[in-house]
Design a protein around this motif. Sequence first.
Motif, mmCIF file in Angstrom:
data_model
loop_
_atom_site.group_PDB
_atom_site.id
_atom_site.type_symbol
_atom_site.label_atom_id
_atom_site.label_comp_id
_atom_site.label_asym_id
_atom_site.label_seq_id
_atom_site.Cartn_x
_atom_site.Cartn_y
_atom_site.Cartn_z
ATOM 1 N N ALA A 74 0.565 -1.125 0.046
ATOM 2 C CA ALA A 74 -0.022 0.361 0.511
ATOM 3 C C ALA A 74 0.720 1.567 -0.187
ATOM 4 O O ALA A 74 2.036 1.201 0.928
ATOM 5 N N LEU A 75 1.162 2.025 -0.318
ATOM 6 C CA LEU A 75 2.258 2.990 -0.868
ATOM 7 C C LEU A 75 0.785 4.643 -1.262
ATOM 8 O O LEU A 75 0.088 4.748 -1.540
ATOM 9 N N HIS A 76 1.592 5.157 0.021
ATOM 10 C CA HIS A 76 0.776 6.853 -0.063
ATOM 11 C C HIS A 76 1.775 7.562 -0.217
ATOM 12 O O HIS A 76 2.912 7.588 -0.400
ATOM 13 N N ARG A 77 1.017 9.152 -0.038
ATOM 14 C CA ARG A 77 2.165 10.072 0.087
ATOM 15 C C ARG A 77 3.082 9.994 1.353
ATOM 16 O O ARG A 77 4.304 10.905 1.785
ATOM 17 N N HIS A 78 2.643 9.066 2.268
ATOM 18 C CA HIS A 78 3.382 9.033 3.560
ATOM 19 C C HIS A 78 4.211 7.872 3.985
ATOM 20 O O HIS A 78 4.225 7.202 5.130
ATOM 21 N N SER A 79 3.635 6.778 2.915
ATOM 22 C CA SER A 79 4.023 5.258 3.197
ATOM 23 C C SER A 79 5.622 5.237 3.339
ATOM 24 O O SER A 79 6.448 6.338 2.706
ATOM 25 N N GLN A 80 6.043 3.981 3.578
ATOM 26 C CA GLN A 80 7.415 3.842 3.394
ATOM 27 C C GLN A 80 7.672 2.554 2.702
ATOM 28 O O GLN A 80 7.600 1.659 2.971
ATOM 29 N N PRO A 81 8.144 3.077 1.104
ATOM 30 C CA PRO A 81 8.540 4.176 0.595
ATOM 31 C C PRO A 81 6.984 4.953 0.592
ATOM 32 O O PRO A 81 6.523 4.623 0.199
ATOM 33 N N ALA A 82 7.319 6.785 0.316
ATOM 34 C CA ALA A 82 6.642 7.560 0.113
ATOM 35 C C ALA A 82 6.132 7.906 -1.816
ATOM 36 O O ALA A 82 7.177 7.316 -1.849
ATOM 37 N N LEU A 83 5.383 7.988 -1.983
ATOM 38 C CA LEU A 83 4.834 8.011 -3.101
ATOM 39 C C LEU A 83 4.171 9.397 -3.436
ATOM 40 O O LEU A 83 2.685 9.509 -2.690
ATOM 41 N N ASP A 84 4.814 10.413 -3.554
ATOM 42 C CA ASP A 84 3.576 11.641 -3.927
ATOM 43 C C ASP A 84 3.618 11.965 -4.907
ATOM 44 O O ASP A 84 5.060 12.271 -6.099
ATOM 45 N N PHE A 85 2.902 12.176 -5.867
ATOM 46 C CA PHE A 85 2.764 13.048 -7.442
ATOM 47 C C PHE A 85 3.428 14.032 -7.780
ATOM 48 O O PHE A 85 4.255 14.717 -8.995
ATOM 49 N N ALA A 86 3.548 14.775 -6.821
ATOM 50 C CA ALA A 86 4.494 16.596 -6.164
ATOM 51 C C ALA A 86 6.000 16.255 -6.352
ATOM 52 O O ALA A 86 7.241 17.259 -6.869
ATOM 53 N N GLN A 87 6.548 15.322 -6.359
ATOM 54 C CA GLN A 87 7.951 14.620 -6.130
ATOM 55 C C GLN A 87 8.380 13.696 -7.231
ATOM 56 O O GLN A 87 8.120 12.373 -6.873
#
Length: 231
Positions: A38-51
């Motif tokens: 499960a990935l999201h902006r605060h997961s480990q690893p994080a996945l943020d479309f703005a980055q």
Amino acid sequence: MNSFPDQFKALVIGATGGIGAAFVALLEADPRCGSVVALHRHSQPALDFAQENSISEAALAVAAEGPFHLIINAAGILHSDKFKPEKKLGDLHYQQMQETFLVNAFGPALVLRHFSRLLDKERGVMASLSAKVGSIEDNRLGGWYSYRASKAALNMLLKTAAIEIKRSQPNSVVIALHPGTVSSALSQPFKGGEIGRPAQDAAADMLAVLDGLTPEDSGQFYSYNGARLPW
Ligand SMILES: NC(=O)c1ccc[n+]([C@@H]2O[C@H](COP(=O)([O-])OP(=O)(O)OC[C@H]3O[C@@H](n4cnc5c(N)ncnc54)[C@H](OP(=O)(O)O)[C@@H]3O)[C@@H](O)[C@H]2O)c1
């Protein structure tokens, strides 16, 4: 999910969202599903479309947990604390268009770039949540310029990627998926709480659609009820 092998591996992006979290919960409860990343902006690893780099870095970080039989991108944006969907041309401005396209089209495009290679070569299904209001043919009411256009762009990116991915991964299925109106933070300001369905119901329907897809269905736009939608 009988079309997937026993102990199949799934990955959900946007896993904190109303629909993304429902996908994760249903997959985790499925005894035939072996693991859910499960990935999201605060997961480990994080996945943020703005980055931008976070997308390739997340793909690299989870590669060893694959290959994945099912990859779902459930991230998306309709409104923020800075903007709401446009009602008229006079509401258009770059900030809203850029932010909406970033999350709904650019990020998912790089997900296609970096995650499609993590699909299982025998049975690999990849879906990105689009929206029926992104259908150009179906547009009767107008309005919601940025959201509609960003989902139309997403649909073209998915279709184009499906054609390319099929050359090297002929068993792959890459589709755009419409969840229907679902009660979530995204739809809440637009009566989503009243007219939307629970996210679990929508996610269950969409998993049934994904289960039934074959490589011949790749590059298409599907609704939660299994109907093909016009582009
Ligand atoms: N709800 C509906 O009625 C409906 C109808 C048609 C289509 N859809 C589509 O279905 C998808 C899921 O919608 P939802 O209703 O579940 O919305 P939601 O509850 O608002 O969830 C949106 C998700 O997108 C993530 N996200 C936002 N900006 C991001 C960014 N910069 N990078 C990475 N992730 C980001 C959010 O992460 P955070 O938790 O970190 O903010 C959250 O996980 C969207 O693509 C939406 O367009 C929904």
